[in-house]
Scaffold this active site. Structure first.
Site, PDB file in Angstrom:
ATOM      1  N   LYS A   1       0.949  -0.969   0.122  1.00 41.38           N
ATOM      2  CA  LYS A   1       0.270  -0.088   0.065  1.00 41.38           C
ATOM      3  C   LYS A   1       0.814   1.231  -0.229  1.00 41.38           C
ATOM      4  O   LYS A   1       2.148   1.222  -0.616  1.00 41.38           O
ATOM      5  CB  LYS A   1      -1.060  -0.192   1.132  1.00 41.38           C
ATOM      6  CG  LYS A   1      -1.686  -1.367   1.218  1.00 41.38           C
ATOM      7  CD  LYS A   1      -3.031  -1.381   2.042  1.00 41.38           C
ATOM      8  CE  LYS A   1      -3.428  -2.810   2.170  1.00 41.38           C
ATOM      9  NZ  LYS A   1      -4.794  -2.681   2.881  1.00 41.38           N
TER      10      LYS A   1
ATOM     11  N   HIS B   1      -8.515  -2.995  -6.297  1.00 40.30           N
ATOM     12  CA  HIS B   1      -8.609  -3.221  -4.792  1.00 40.30           C
ATOM     13  C   HIS B   1      -9.750  -2.145  -4.218  1.00 40.30           C
ATOM     14  O   HIS B   1      -9.904  -1.283  -4.698  1.00 40.30           O
ATOM     15  CB  HIS B   1      -7.185  -2.907  -4.343  1.00 40.30           C
ATOM     16  CG  HIS B   1      -6.821  -2.892  -2.958  1.00 40.30           C
ATOM     17  ND1 HIS B   1      -7.576  -2.308  -1.858  1.00 40.30           N
ATOM     18  CD2 HIS B   1      -6.042  -4.170  -2.013  1.00 40.30           C
ATOM     19  CE1 HIS B   1      -7.175  -2.803  -0.671  1.00 40.30           C
ATOM     20  NE2 HIS B   1      -6.391  -3.880  -0.664  1.00 40.30           N
TER      21      HIS B   1
END
Ligand code: PGA
Length: 263
Positions: free
Chosen positions: A11, A94
């Site tokens: 991330k 995502h």
């Protein structure tokens, strides 16, 4: 036979210096883990550094997002063509992209097409919100994400699917292995309908959402679950190694014992 797949989604964490340190802390040990596909997905700005570090190892590289156009006036964006020189995989759809950046199924579909056209292998994420789960709508939501996300895409082996229930991401509340296996079975059945049985049986379908070294066994011991997309726990070298090692050990055990009905 599906080779287990363990991917780390870093991330928006790690500077290039920290990324280098993290890779160096796991490189040799992760490299040696056999029969598991190991993938690291650092932020864009660390892809070049990490690519250099991984050279000659068995560890693969992935990006976390991309635009669907191959070039042009899209300030701040990164294209599939650019990524194709750097990595093999790209996470698409995502829930954080869908939720915070307004990515619709249509956009995800364009991205998957563009990734495949540029020889990138998408890791397509699907998953339901807590309210949808509680209202018994999990299959409807995921069925839609799959049929829209894969619309007009020829069946291909170059896809990985990750089931990530939104309520389990970063919450410390993972789904149970059985819960995840039920949804993953549904995902595979949907892929049979959308594409065909042969491809659906070959594709890896992962679980993601609060996977740790303490619960990975619960997921990977389910024959339906082919690995994990790991967020928080992929930022600690020891934890990620532990997860990959356990995945390797469990799947080896599966492979050496006869399958159900074949005894
Ligand atoms: P988490 O994230 O492991 O931190 O829950 C998983 C993901 O979002 O891919």
């Amino acid at each position: 036979m599906r080779i287990p797949f363990i991917a780390g989604n870093w991330k928006m964490n790690t500077t290039a210096t920290q990324a280098e340190e993290l890779v160096q802390n796991m490189l040799d040990r992760l490299d040696k883990i056999e029969d598991v596909e190991k993938v690291l997905c650092p932020p864009f700005v660390s892809l070049v550094t990490v690519k250099e570090l991984l050279k000659g190892s068995s560890i693969k590289l992935g990006a976390q997002n991309m635009h669907f156009e191959i070039k042009g006036a899209y300030t701040g964006e990164i294209s599939p063509l650019m990524l194709s020189e750097l990595c093999e995989f790209v996470i698409l759809g995502h829930s954080e992209r869908r939720g915070y950046f307004g990515e619709t199924d249509e956009i995800v579909n364009k991205k998957i097409k563009a990734a495949l056209q540029n020889k990138l292998k998408p890791i397509l994420c699907v998953g339901e919100r807590l309210e949808e789960n509680e209202a018994g709508r999990t299959k409807t939501v995921i069925g839609r994400q799959l049929s829209q996300g894969l619309k007009n895409i020829e069946p291909t082996h170059n896809l990985v699917v990750a089931y990530e229930p939104i309520w389990a991401i970063g919450s410390g509340k993972a789904a149970s292995g059985e819960q995840a296996a039920v949804t993953i079975r549904f995902i595979r059945d949907t892929l049979v309908k959308l594409w065909n049985k042969e491809i659906a049986q070959d594709l890896r379908i992962l679980y993601g959402g609060s996977v740790t070294s303490h619960n990975i066994t619960e997921f990977i011991s389910q024959p339906e679950i082919d690995g994990a997309l790991v967020g928080g726990s992929s930022l600690k070298a020891g934890d990620f190694l532990d997860i990959a090692n356990q995945a390797a050990a469990i799947k080896h055990r599966h492979l050496s014992s006869p399958l159900k009905g074949e005894e």
